[in-house]
Design a protein around this motif. Structure first.
Motif, PDB file in Angstrom:
ATOM      1  N   UNK A  75       0.835  -1.195   0.000  1.00  0.00           N
ATOM      2  CA  UNK A  75       0.000   0.000   0.000  1.00  0.00           C
ATOM      3  C   UNK A  75       0.875   1.252   0.000  1.00  0.00           C
ATOM      4  N   UNK A  76       0.305   2.363  -0.421  1.00  0.00           N
ATOM      5  CA  UNK A  76       1.005   3.648  -0.380  1.00  0.00           C
ATOM      6  C   UNK A  76       0.930   4.180   1.049  1.00  0.00           C
ATOM      7  N   UNK A  77       2.084   4.231   1.756  1.00  0.00           N
ATOM      8  CA  UNK A  77       2.057   4.642   3.155  1.00  0.00           C
ATOM      9  C   UNK A  77       1.566   6.070   3.326  1.00  0.00           C
ATOM     10  N   UNK A  78       1.725   6.913   2.292  1.00  0.00           N
ATOM     11  CA  UNK A  78       1.250   8.294   2.394  1.00  0.00           C
ATOM     12  C   UNK A  78      -0.270   8.384   2.428  1.00  0.00           C
ATOM     13  N   UNK A  79      -0.923   7.325   2.005  1.00  0.00           N
ATOM     14  CA  UNK A  79      -2.382   7.286   1.983  1.00  0.00           C
ATOM     15  C   UNK A  79      -2.936   6.472   3.142  1.00  0.00           C
ATOM     16  N   UNK A  80      -2.263   5.388   3.511  1.00  0.00           N
ATOM     17  CA  UNK A  80      -2.844   4.425   4.439  1.00  0.00           C
ATOM     18  C   UNK A  80      -2.225   4.413   5.839  1.00  0.00           C
ATOM     19  N   UNK A  81      -1.015   4.900   6.005  1.00  0.00           N
ATOM     20  CA  UNK A  81      -0.335   4.798   7.310  1.00  0.00           C
ATOM     21  C   UNK A  81      -0.711   5.962   8.223  1.00  0.00           C
ATOM     22  N   UNK A  82      -0.507   5.753   9.519  1.00  0.00           N
ATOM     23  CA  UNK A  82      -0.750   6.804  10.506  1.00  0.00           C
ATOM     24  C   UNK A  82       0.511   7.094  11.298  1.00  0.00           C
ATOM     25  N   UNK A  83       0.350   7.799  12.417  1.00  0.00           N
ATOM     26  CA  UNK A  83       1.503   8.150  13.238  1.00  0.00           C
ATOM     27  C   UNK A  83       2.186   6.924  13.835  1.00  0.00           C
ATOM     28  N   UNK A  84       1.478   5.796  13.895  1.00  0.00           N
ATOM     29  CA  UNK A  84       2.114   4.577  14.394  1.00  0.00           C
ATOM     30  C   UNK A  84       3.328   4.209  13.556  1.00  0.00           C
ATOM     31  N   UNK A  85       3.308   4.532  12.273  1.00  0.00           N
ATOM     32  CA  UNK A  85       4.463   4.241  11.424  1.00  0.00           C
ATOM     33  C   UNK A  85       5.659   5.066  11.868  1.00  0.00           C
ATOM     34  N   UNK A  86       5.443   6.345  12.131  1.00  0.00           N
ATOM     35  CA  UNK A  86       6.545   7.192  12.594  1.00  0.00           C
ATOM     36  C   UNK A  86       7.100   6.689  13.915  1.00  0.00           C
ATOM     37  N   UNK A  87       6.218   6.249  14.805  1.00  0.00           N
ATOM     38  CA  UNK A  87       6.655   5.743  16.104  1.00  0.00           C
ATOM     39  C   UNK A  87       7.456   4.462  15.931  1.00  0.00           C
ATOM     40  N   UNK A  88       7.007   3.591  15.044  1.00  0.00           N
ATOM     41  CA  UNK A  88       7.742   2.353  14.778  1.00  0.00           C
ATOM     42  C   UNK A  88       9.136   2.639  14.255  1.00  0.00           C
ATOM     43  N   UNK A  89       9.245   3.613  13.371  1.00  0.00           N
ATOM     44  CA  UNK A  89      10.551   3.970  12.815  1.00  0.00           C
ATOM     45  C   UNK A  89      11.439   4.601  13.862  1.00  0.00           C
TER      46      UNK A  89
END
Length: 240
Positions: A75-89
């Motif tokens: 999926x396109x993370x710019x469309x589907x991801x949330x702040x949880x992605x930033x926290x994971x990184x």
């Protein structure tokens, strides 16, 4: 693509981290189908359970969609991801491949903080407001120790956001301050103009305590939009 065999300690974390980074970096494009579980297990030299767990976590972050037939589509993370992605990184020491990321997170922090200050003044619980006033008074005693002031600054804003009564703001705040910010840590000396404004923090607390929402918002904006010393960059990301 070539993958590094997983260490025995945390094979699922290893698979998850490498696939996450490959997707976010664009090495796997949106709508592309990832290799099957068997192929990924062989590439990583792990069992299929570890791969399945990693794919489940990627799906929770909005990076892939696993279909009923077993195919895993990116999926396109710019469309589907949330702040949880930033926290994971942030937890892995990595950042999103966005050159303006630190600026973007600071702007979001300001937007949340300004409105949270207004709401805290208008409907804040008395105990929370009293704690905010005390924290602002004690804040000045920490100057000029920027590291300690940065920690105290987070405590002050946590009280403001808590006093706002807005659950969504509280969850966003938790992500924004995981570490220093969710991604691309901003060193305290880069925020010296904000952190050393002891009087500004006291004015903010006073405006909240007197129930003056617009005044609290103005004080919050002045603090959260204070100039940030340019942060050195290496490669494509702004890094601390």
């Amino acid at each position: 693509m070539a993958f590094t065999p997983a260490p025995r300690a945390s094979v699922s974390d290893h698979v998850f981290g490498q696939l996450r980074d490959a997707i976010v970096a664009g090495r796997h494009r949106p709508d592309e189908t990832l290799p099957g579980e068997r192929e990924l297990a062989a590439a990583f030299a792990v069992n299929r359970h570890a791969v399945r767990e990693a794919l489940r976590r990627l799906q929770q972050l909005g990076l892939v969609r696993v279909s009923q037939g077993g195919a895993t589509r990116v999926l396109d993370w710019r469309v589907h991801a949330g702040l949880d992605l930033a926290l994971s990184l942030a937890r892995s020491g990595d950042v999103l491949p966005v050159e303006t990321l630190v600026r973007d997170m600071l702007e979001m922090r300001a937007c949340v903080g300004v409105d949270a200050a207004r709401l805290c003044a208008e409907r804040g619980d008395e105990a929370v407001v009293a704690a905010l006033v005390r924290a602002a008074e004690e804040y000045g005693a920490l100057a000029p120790d920027l590291d300690r002031m940065a920690e105290a600054n987070i405590r002050i804003w946590r009280l403001v956001v808590r006093g706002s009564g807005n659950t969504a703001y509280q969850l966003a705040f938790n992500s924004l301050v995981a570490g220093t910010f969710a991604v691309g840590d901003v060193p305290p000396d880069a925020r010296a103009a904000e952190l050393l404004d002891v009087a500004g923090h006291r004015r903010l607390a006073a405006a909240v305590a007197s129930g003056r929402g617009e005044a609290a918002a103005r004080q919050a904006r002045a603090l959260l939009t204070a100039p940030v010393t340019p942060i050195p960059t290496t490669g494509r990301e702004a890094r601390a």
